[in-house]
Structure formats: C-alpha cells, structure tokens
Design an enzyme around this catalytic site. Structure first.
Site, PDB file in Angstrom:
ATOM      1  N   ASP A 120       1.811  -9.921   8.950  1.00  0.00           N
ATOM      2  CA  ASP A 120       0.350  -9.943   8.847  1.00  0.00           C
ATOM      3  C   ASP A 120      -0.082 -11.401   8.730  1.00  0.00           C
ATOM      4  O   ASP A 120      -0.533 -11.859   7.674  1.00  0.00           O
ATOM      5  CB  ASP A 120      -0.106  -9.136   7.627  1.00  0.00           C
ATOM      6  CG  ASP A 120       0.203  -7.655   7.794  1.00  0.00           C
ATOM      7  OD1 ASP A 120      -0.319  -7.037   8.725  1.00  0.00           O
ATOM      8  OD2 ASP A 120       1.000  -7.125   6.997  1.00  0.00           O
ATOM      9  N   SER A 145       6.723  -1.491  10.245  1.00  0.00           N
ATOM     10  CA  SER A 145       5.368  -1.276   9.760  1.00  0.00           C
ATOM     11  C   SER A 145       5.289   0.138   9.213  1.00  0.00           C
ATOM     12  O   SER A 145       5.919   1.055   9.759  1.00  0.00           O
ATOM     13  CB  SER A 145       4.372  -1.427  10.913  1.00  0.00           C
ATOM     14  OG  SER A 145       3.129  -0.827  10.575  1.00  0.00           O
ATOM     15  N   GLN A 203     -10.356  -1.939   2.112  1.00  0.00           N
ATOM     16  CA  GLN A 203      -9.996  -2.656   3.343  1.00  0.00           C
ATOM     17  C   GLN A 203      -9.948  -1.744   4.567  1.00  0.00           C
ATOM     18  O   GLN A 203      -9.538  -2.170   5.641  1.00  0.00           O
ATOM     19  CB  GLN A 203      -8.678  -3.413   3.154  1.00  0.00           C
ATOM     20  CG  GLN A 203      -7.453  -2.550   2.969  1.00  0.00           C
ATOM     21  CD  GLN A 203      -6.244  -3.392   2.550  1.00  0.00           C
ATOM     22  OE1 GLN A 203      -6.119  -3.805   1.407  1.00  0.00           O
ATOM     23  NE2 GLN A 203      -5.336  -3.664   3.482  1.00  0.00           N
ATOM     24  N   GLN A 225       5.083 -12.351   6.995  1.00  0.00           N
ATOM     25  CA  GLN A 225       4.588 -13.092   8.157  1.00  0.00           C
ATOM     26  C   GLN A 225       4.014 -12.148   9.218  1.00  0.00           C
ATOM     27  O   GLN A 225       3.198 -12.533  10.041  1.00  0.00           O
ATOM     28  CB  GLN A 225       5.748 -13.918   8.738  1.00  0.00           C
ATOM     29  CG  GLN A 225       5.483 -14.608  10.058  1.00  0.00           C
ATOM     30  CD  GLN A 225       4.373 -15.640   9.969  1.00  0.00           C
ATOM     31  OE1 GLN A 225       4.253 -16.339   8.960  1.00  0.00           O
ATOM     32  NE2 GLN A 225       3.565 -15.738  11.019  1.00  0.00           N
ATOM     33  N   MET A 230       0.847  -1.196   0.000  1.00  0.00           N
ATOM     34  CA  MET A 230       0.000   0.000   0.000  1.00  0.00           C
ATOM     35  C   MET A 230       0.881   1.245   0.000  1.00  0.00           C
ATOM     36  O   MET A 230       0.467   2.319   0.406  1.00  0.00           O
ATOM     37  CB  MET A 230      -0.925  -0.019   1.215  1.00  0.00           C
ATOM     38  CG  MET A 230      -1.896  -1.207   1.178  1.00  0.00           C
ATOM     39  SD  MET A 230      -3.330  -1.017   2.209  1.00  0.00           S
ATOM     40  CE  MET A 230      -2.583  -0.923   3.824  1.00  0.00           C
ATOM     41  N   HIS A 243       9.418  -4.282   3.197  1.00  0.00           N
ATOM     42  CA  HIS A 243       9.045  -4.468   1.793  1.00  0.00           C
ATOM     43  C   HIS A 243      10.279  -4.834   0.961  1.00  0.00           C
ATOM     44  O   HIS A 243      10.198  -5.665   0.051  1.00  0.00           O
ATOM     45  CB  HIS A 243       8.420  -3.190   1.236  1.00  0.00           C
ATOM     46  CG  HIS A 243       7.133  -2.794   1.896  1.00  0.00           C
ATOM     47  ND1 HIS A 243       7.031  -1.716   2.746  1.00  0.00           N
ATOM     48  CD2 HIS A 243       5.908  -3.358   1.850  1.00  0.00           C
ATOM     49  CE1 HIS A 243       5.783  -1.612   3.169  1.00  0.00           C
ATOM     50  NE2 HIS A 243       5.082  -2.593   2.657  1.00  0.00           N
ATOM     51  N   GLN A 248      -3.651 -12.274   7.572  1.00  0.00           N
ATOM     52  CA  GLN A 248      -3.790 -11.931   6.144  1.00  0.00           C
ATOM     53  C   GLN A 248      -3.128 -13.007   5.276  1.00  0.00           C
ATOM     54  O   GLN A 248      -3.696 -13.465   4.286  1.00  0.00           O
ATOM     55  CB  GLN A 248      -3.143 -10.572   5.886  1.00  0.00           C
ATOM     56  CG  GLN A 248      -2.965 -10.236   4.420  1.00  0.00           C
ATOM     57  CD  GLN A 248      -2.463  -8.815   4.184  1.00  0.00           C
ATOM     58  OE1 GLN A 248      -3.210  -7.880   4.304  1.00  0.00           O
ATOM     59  NE2 GLN A 248      -1.195  -8.672   3.847  1.00  0.00           N
ATOM     60  N   ALA A 270       4.374   3.522   1.105  1.00  0.00           N
ATOM     61  CA  ALA A 270       5.126   3.766   2.343  1.00  0.00           C
ATOM     62  C   ALA A 270       6.109   2.608   2.585  1.00  0.00           C
ATOM     63  O   ALA A 270       6.162   2.022   3.667  1.00  0.00           O
ATOM     64  CB  ALA A 270       4.188   3.957   3.532  1.00  0.00           C
ATOM     65  N   LEU A 271       6.861   2.291   1.542  1.00  0.00           N
ATOM     66  CA  LEU A 271       7.750   1.128   1.597  1.00  0.00           C
ATOM     67  C   LEU A 271       8.865   1.320   2.627  1.00  0.00           C
ATOM     68  O   LEU A 271       9.373   2.430   2.803  1.00  0.00           O
ATOM     69  CB  LEU A 271       8.383   0.850   0.230  1.00  0.00           C
ATOM     70  CG  LEU A 271       7.462   0.586  -0.959  1.00  0.00           C
ATOM     71  CD1 LEU A 271       8.239  -0.071  -2.102  1.00  0.00           C
ATOM     72  CD2 LEU A 271       6.271  -0.267  -0.598  1.00  0.00           C
TER      73      LEU A 271
HETATM   74  O1  PAF Z   1      -0.489  -5.944   3.505  1.00  0.00           O
HETATM   75  C1  PAF Z   1      -0.821  -4.969   2.794  1.00  0.00           C
HETATM   76  O2  PAF Z   1      -0.072  -4.027   2.615  1.00  0.00           O
HETATM   77  C2  PAF Z   1      -2.193  -4.970   2.130  1.00  0.00           C
HETATM   78  O3  PAF Z   1      -3.148  -5.566   2.928  1.00  0.00           O
HETATM   79  C3  PAF Z   1      -2.170  -5.606   0.733  1.00  0.00           C
HETATM   80  C4  PAF Z   1      -1.813  -7.083   0.773  1.00  0.00           C
HETATM   81  C5  PAF Z   1      -1.174  -4.869  -0.155  1.00  0.00           C
HETATM   82  C6  PAF Z   1      -3.553  -5.494   0.089  1.00  0.00           C
HETATM   83  O4  PAF Z   1      -3.955  -4.161  -0.040  1.00  0.00           O
END
Ligand code: PAF
Length: 312
Positions: A167, A202, A77, A165, A46, A53, A170, A48-49
């Site tokens: 999340d 995060s 979401q 991991q 999303m 990431h 998710q 903001a790397l």
């Molecule tokens: O984990 C995230 O950053 C988000 O939930 C994702 C997987 C990119 C989906 O928008």
C-alpha cells in the site's frame, strides 16, 4: 503440537501462548502498561491476516521488545458501495497467526470503542496527496485511514509502526502525517510478500475466482516487465507494463503510473533515479493494487527489497 495450516487456515496450537486480547480502551491501557519495560512496535491490520501480515509482525520483532497488533475493520475508510460488508472476518485464525508469531497484545475493538461519539467530527485531512491515484478512485479513503492510524498510534503508545510497501500511497501518507504532525514514532516499511507466481498477498485475494486469479497475475507480470525496462527510461517502462495489461481482457485497469516516490507525480522522460510503478485494476468484482519501487537509468531495475516470496 506445532501450529498447522489446514486448507490455508492457521489453527490454534498449544505451543504458542495466546496474546493478551484487549477489546476495550481500559483493557488496552492495562495490557499496554504491562509492556512499559520496553519499546513497543505496532502492526495495524483490518484482520484477515495472511503471510504478508506475518512478515510485518516478524519485522516488528526486530525493532522492539514487544509487538502489539491491532485488528480493526475501520468503517471510516470505506465509502458506500465498497466492500466493507463482505470484507473477510477471520478472528480465530488471526489470533492463531498472532500467537504463532509471538505477538504480545492484540487490540480488537468494535467501532463504538474506536469512535465512541459515532462518526468523528474532526478527522485527519490527507491533503492533495490523498486525492490522487487511490484517492481519486476512493474519495475520503485516506482521511479515514489517517484518522484511524493516528488514533491507534495514540492508543497503543507505540515507538515503532510497520506498514507494507504494497500500500505504497498509504505508507507515504502515513509517513507524511507522522512528520507533519510530529507524532514521534518511527515508521518502517516492509517489502511486499508475493505468492511464488508473483501475486501480491492481499486479504482481498480470497474474492478471486480461479479465472480471476489467473488474470490477476498480469498485474505483477506488468510491473516486472516495466521494471525490467527501467534502464531505458520512463516511456519504455510504461510501454512494457501496458503491453502486458492490454493482453489480459479480464483486467479492467484503473491506473498504471510511473511516479516519483515522494510526490506521486508522473516522472518526466528525462528523469533518472528512484520511481514507483503502480497499478490498480478491477478483476471480476475485486479491486487490486500492486506496485514495484525501481531505479530508472543506468544500472536500473527493480529495487532489491521490493519483493519477498511467501515462505512455503
Ligand atoms: O492497511 C490496512 O490494513 C489499513 O488501511 C490500516 C492501516 C490497518 C488502517 O485501517
């Protein structure tokens, strides 16, 4: 000239060719066609790397010839009142990280590109697993996540998809969707990346005031204490983790659970084997989550691959 960081922000470098940036479906289709000679790994973000990431991208490189990163702040979401409007937007720095890590294509669409008809009438339903833990605090969240992940898998035509991991719920839900709906993509989990003091990376950490950040360390400390008690069994793990959290008044715990990694249900006292110790808490205005996979019983403890320190 090499990539440099300035006060935590990655600045562009001439050494690293910029990835192709696709903003529309047509641009993505063109960019994707150019990768048809090899396997493609997708890393969904999303924006903001951060180094977490970057670790996903590096791992992606090991799994496929080409790497495609999506940068999309998915409104579906976020519930009303959540942090969508204040979520950090750092596209230039995101692009510089992608360039540094040798990403081939960045897909950065706006919501009207992803949802051309507005709110999709049909969404992926996360089912009962999506209603517990994070899903209880964030109703509809996982339907929004799975819907966008499904769309990005189709649009990117990726062979491999990598998720953190950190999340854990998710990751589990995405694995279930991919298996239950036959997406035909390999899902790879990447260990949580932490600051040297234990804080899990995060995008939301930027919201933490210094005193909040200090208090937030109790989350990873609680998980460590719990994992260290894993030999003794579930109640010892829960007791050790809870003791750390209750000693920190600035942390408002949403949940602290020791659950089975596949069902996310509390493990009973007799249970031995793999489990997940997970926590969610509000620190100041920020909601944080963290977890540690562990093994309960003889020889138990944190599972080796659960933590990687951020490279200095
Ligand atoms: O984990 C995230 O950053 C988000 O939930 C994702 C997987 C990119 C989906 O928008």
């Amino acid at each position: 000239m090499s990539t440099a960081t300035h006060e935590g922000v990655v600045v562009a470098s001439q050494d690293h060719p910029r990835p192709v940036v696709a903003r529309t479906r047509a641009e993505l289709a063109d960019a994707r066609r150019a990768l048809d000679g090899g396997d493609v790994a997708v890393v969904m973000t999303m924006g903001a790397l951060h180094e977490g990431h970057a670790a996903l991208i590096r791992r992606a490189r090991e799994h496929a010839r080409f790497v495609l990163v999506t940068v999309f702040l998915n409104p579906l979401q976020f519930a009303a009142g959540e942090d969508l409007s204040r979520y950090p937007r750092t596209f230039d720095s995101d692009l510089a990280i992608c360039a540094r890590e040798g990403v081939d294509v960045v897909f950065a669409p706006t919501p009207d590109v992803v949802y051309p008809e507005g709110d999709p009438g049909v969404r992926v339903g996360a089912g009962p697993l999506g209603e517990i833990l994070e899903g209880r605090s964030r109703p509809g969240h996982f339907d929004g996540v799975l819907t966008v992940v499904g769309k990005m898998l189709h649009l990117s035509r990726a062979h491999v998809a990598l998720f953190g991991q950190k999340d854990a719920q998710q990751l589990l839900m995405i694995r279930r969707m991919v298996a239950d709906l036959d997406f035909g993509v390999e899902v790879v989990a990447v260990p949580t990346v932490r600051e040297p003091d234990g804080l899990a990376l995060s995008s939301r950490n930027v919201y933490l005031a210094p005193s909040d950040r200090e208090a937030a360390l109790s989350l990873s400390a609680a998980l460590r204490a719990g994992a260290d008690a894993a030999v003794e069994g579930p109640s010892a793990v829960r007791r050790a983790a809870r003791a750390v959290l209750v000693a920190e008044p600035l942390v408002l715990v949403d949940y602290l659970v020791l659950v089975h990694p596949q069902t996310l249900l509390d493990v009973p006292e007799w249970y031995r084997g793999e489990a997940l110790l997970a926590v969610a808490a509000r620190v100041g205005t920020t909601r944080l989550i963290d977890n540690v996979p562990l093994r309960l019983g003889p020889g138990g403890g944190p599972l080796d691959s659960s933590t990687v320190e951020v490279p200095s």
